[in-house]
Design a protein around this motif. Sequence first.
Motif, PDB file in Angstrom:
ATOM      1  N   LYS A  75     -16.581 -41.838 -48.319  1.00 49.35           N
ATOM      2  CA  LYS A  75     -16.048 -42.627 -47.203  1.00 49.35           C
ATOM      3  C   LYS A  75     -14.561 -42.346 -47.039  1.00 49.35           C
ATOM      4  CE  LYS A  75     -19.046 -46.695 -47.875  1.00 49.35           C
ATOM      5  NZ  LYS A  75     -19.012 -48.182 -47.922  1.00 49.35           N
ATOM      6  N   PRO A  82     -14.920 -48.735 -36.714  1.00 47.27           N
ATOM      7  CA  PRO A  82     -16.125 -47.910 -36.873  1.00 47.27           C
ATOM      8  C   PRO A  82     -15.849 -46.431 -36.597  1.00 47.27           C
ATOM      9  CG  PRO A  82     -16.629 -49.908 -35.651  1.00 47.27           C
ATOM     10  CD  PRO A  82     -15.133 -49.856 -35.765  1.00 47.27           C
ATOM     11  N   GLU A 171     -18.699 -50.084 -41.450  1.00 45.52           N
ATOM     12  CA  GLU A 171     -17.595 -49.204 -41.051  1.00 45.52           C
ATOM     13  C   GLU A 171     -18.049 -47.996 -40.252  1.00 45.52           C
ATOM     14  OE1 GLU A 171     -18.558 -48.076 -45.401  1.00 45.52           O
ATOM     15  OE2 GLU A 171     -18.731 -49.797 -44.057  1.00 45.52           O
TER      16      GLU A 171
END
Length: 319
Positions: A75, A82, A171
């Motif tokens: 990540k 987002p 996210e």
Amino acid sequence: MPLVDMPLEQLLTYEGRNPRPANFEAYWEQALQEMRNTDARVELVRSGFQVPFAECFHLYFTGTGGARIHAKLVKPKHVAGPHPAVVQFHGYAHHSDDWADKLIYASLGFTIATLDCRGQGGLSEDVGGVKGTTHKGHLIRGLDDAPERLLFRQIYLDAAQLAGIVMDMPEVDAARVGAIGGSQGGGLALACAALEPRINRAAPSVPFLCDYKRVWEMDLARDAYEELRTFFRHRDPQHLREDEIFERLGYIDVQHLADRISGKVMMGVGLLDTVCPPSTQFAAYNRIRCEKKLEIYPDFIHERLPGFEDKTIQFLLEM
């Protein structure tokens, strides 16, 4: 141009030889319902490998049949709100590879998850338990059992399930998720896009898992497809069940899933490929009904296609 298969003008219209089972759609709808009913029990375990601009995790989830499936997840840290994501699939018998090759996507603001296929080189569990031979390969695992026991059915569902798990991350922008991979990974990128209709873009290269009967008729049941010959030699030496076997393989033939894809597709193919012959790849490509484009490499075999990774990044950045 040298030929190992049909001329290009024929490849561009070829739509495959392997039979499609009559209950194909019902088979996959039942499979997807099984996947949706599975309690994934997602677990993230922080990796010992970390970098300043991203977080690296081992992602575990429960797939169909109760197998515990592993993926590497990276990540980005520097993205607010987002952001896009990509699910990545590896070649046959391999694994999710090093963390390092995921970092380019994290640096570009993508979350990336790379699946370990069941029972291959990574950490995913293969719960087994099928009738019949499992010698020498995953294509044939379950061929002597009920069609629902085919191992690649479960692997295709793992690919779609992983995409859904990534899309559900708060996210991640679920409308901007792509699927990528080469060889087996290319076949899985197509299967994932077919079974998870929210996939925005798929960029497979030299895809495996397409048009098994064509491979057989070309006498190319070796290398990646060697297990087809092994199966017949051990289980059906006079080919009394040949029609039945190829029809059953039709359940896990990516060409028959291809018309379910709704996102954009960019596919790379080498015209001298004798591992996954060009016609088998075109069988899948020609059945795709959404927006698509081909990147053709006339002098390349079953190998990395130069420039295709760069094209893939540009393709995904347009999501």
